[in-house]
Design a protein around this motif. Sequence first.
Motif, mmCIF file in Angstrom:
data_model
loop_
_atom_site.group_PDB
_atom_site.id
_atom_site.type_symbol
_atom_site.label_atom_id
_atom_site.label_comp_id
_atom_site.label_asym_id
_atom_site.label_seq_id
_atom_site.Cartn_x
_atom_site.Cartn_y
_atom_site.Cartn_z
ATOM 1 N N HIS A 268 134.151 33.999 21.891
ATOM 2 C CA HIS A 268 132.980 33.794 22.736
ATOM 3 C C HIS A 268 131.738 34.457 22.133
ATOM 4 O O HIS A 268 130.676 33.845 22.013
ATOM 5 C CB HIS A 268 133.230 34.346 24.145
ATOM 6 C CG HIS A 268 134.407 33.751 24.831
ATOM 7 N ND1 HIS A 268 134.478 32.419 25.163
ATOM 8 C CD2 HIS A 268 135.584 34.307 25.242
ATOM 9 C CE1 HIS A 268 135.637 32.177 25.755
ATOM 10 N NE2 HIS A 268 136.321 33.304 25.814
ATOM 11 N N ILE A 269 131.888 35.727 21.760
ATOM 12 C CA ILE A 269 130.752 36.454 21.197
ATOM 13 C C ILE A 269 130.340 35.864 19.855
ATOM 14 O O ILE A 269 129.144 35.745 19.557
ATOM 15 C CB ILE A 269 131.084 37.958 21.059
ATOM 16 C CG1 ILE A 269 131.139 38.586 22.460
ATOM 17 C CG2 ILE A 269 130.063 38.673 20.184
ATOM 18 C CD1 ILE A 269 131.500 40.040 22.479
ATOM 19 N N GLY B 4 121.313 33.401 16.833
ATOM 20 C CA GLY B 4 120.797 33.869 15.549
ATOM 21 C C GLY B 4 121.143 35.303 15.211
ATOM 22 O O GLY B 4 120.530 35.902 14.329
ATOM 23 N N PHE B 5 122.167 35.869 15.890
ATOM 24 C CA PHE B 5 122.577 37.238 15.584
ATOM 25 C C PHE B 5 123.407 37.312 14.308
ATOM 26 O O PHE B 5 123.563 38.376 13.720
ATOM 27 C CB PHE B 5 123.382 37.827 16.742
ATOM 28 C CG PHE B 5 122.592 37.999 18.010
ATOM 29 C CD1 PHE B 5 121.210 38.120 17.987
ATOM 30 C CD2 PHE B 5 123.235 38.051 19.237
ATOM 31 C CE1 PHE B 5 120.482 38.286 19.154
ATOM 32 C CE2 PHE B 5 122.520 38.205 20.415
ATOM 33 C CZ PHE B 5 121.132 38.325 20.374
ATOM 34 N N THR B 6 123.966 36.182 13.894
ATOM 35 C CA THR B 6 124.723 36.114 12.641
ATOM 36 C C THR B 6 124.658 34.684 12.119
ATOM 37 O O THR B 6 124.554 33.733 12.895
ATOM 38 C CB THR B 6 126.193 36.537 12.836
ATOM 39 O OG1 THR B 6 126.872 36.483 11.571
ATOM 40 C CG2 THR B 6 126.915 35.621 13.811
ATOM 41 N N ILE C 53 126.535 41.239 13.680
ATOM 42 C CA ILE C 53 126.110 41.027 15.062
ATOM 43 C C ILE C 53 125.666 42.346 15.689
ATOM 44 O O ILE C 53 124.642 42.417 16.383
ATOM 45 C CB ILE C 53 127.252 40.390 15.882
ATOM 46 C CG1 ILE C 53 127.512 38.968 15.394
ATOM 47 C CG2 ILE C 53 126.910 40.385 17.376
ATOM 48 C CD1 ILE C 53 128.772 38.342 15.972
ATOM 49 N N THR C 54 126.405 43.404 15.429
ATOM 50 C CA THR C 54 126.046 44.722 15.960
ATOM 51 C C THR C 54 124.683 45.158 15.448
ATOM 52 O O THR C 54 123.856 45.695 16.207
ATOM 53 C CB THR C 54 127.109 45.772 15.581
ATOM 54 O OG1 THR C 54 128.398 45.321 16.014
ATOM 55 C CG2 THR C 54 126.807 47.114 16.229
ATOM 56 N N LEU D 282 127.355 39.246 26.797
ATOM 57 C CA LEU D 282 127.523 38.196 25.789
ATOM 58 C C LEU D 282 128.872 37.503 25.921
ATOM 59 O O LEU D 282 128.958 36.271 25.899
ATOM 60 C CB LEU D 282 127.389 38.787 24.384
ATOM 61 C CG LEU D 282 125.987 39.016 23.836
ATOM 62 C CD1 LEU D 282 126.078 39.732 22.497
ATOM 63 C CD2 LEU D 282 125.250 37.686 23.674
ATOM 64 N N CYS D 283 129.922 38.289 26.056
ATOM 65 C CA CYS D 283 131.268 37.734 26.144
ATOM 66 C C CYS D 283 131.394 36.798 27.341
ATOM 67 O O CYS D 283 131.957 35.704 27.237
ATOM 68 C CB CYS D 283 132.289 38.870 26.251
ATOM 69 S SG CYS D 283 133.990 38.319 26.349
#
Length: 242
Positions: free
Chosen positions: A176-177, A185-187, A200-201, A219-220
């Motif tokens: 999910h995350i 766009g986190f990764t 992502i972190t 997020l999850c």
Amino acid sequence: PEDIEISGFIAACFAYGKVDLFKPVIRSILNVMDPSPHDFLLDQDICKKRELFAGLRYRFNRNEDIVCLLYVLGETLRKHGSIESVFKSHYRGSDTSIEAGLTGMTETLLGIDTAAVYGDGVKPKGFEQFFPSPARGSACKRMNMFLRWMIRDRDIDFGIWKGMPKNRLVIPLDVHIARISRCLGFTSRSSGDWKTAVEITESLKKMDPEDPLKYDFALCHQGIARICSLKRCDECNLFRTL
């Protein structure tokens, strides 16, 4: 705190698949060790008490694997005092993440002699599956979740391990995350491995440098609640709210 640590580790080990399936297994294990899982593991010879856990199994983990997990935790308590002490013996405060501590912790637990349960030189896949490691490329979702419970001191987390900053934690990466993080766009990575979890972190740190994992639960559940529709992003309810 020592019971929270042991209960949390056991819960994290089985936290894959559907909650309705793994929750009864965790409850059954902890009920046997009531009222103190820590004291039970420290004081009891698990190999002689294995009949108390007879019939318990979960997906990849056979009954022997569950018995061996408890045996290893008991040996860890006798040799090191706590899981926290094992982790901290490998953790380097100068690191940007908890990778060294997590790698050292899992390798130490995996290195305990399990001949009393399996016989010499035997460590089945169902047992090794309890101990993922960044060194082997795993995203370590379950262990990162355990560390979040132990280190982070807000919301649903216990914060009983002191002296480690929350911003060293790495997000417990699940499907999910990973999916939603790519959408936002986190990764840009397609694989669900350790490097993706770290990337992502680091993206989340841009919004909160001190406590990036405060976004984990929200997020999850965008995926669990199917707010992320698995369709094109411009057709997604999540996308429309941005």
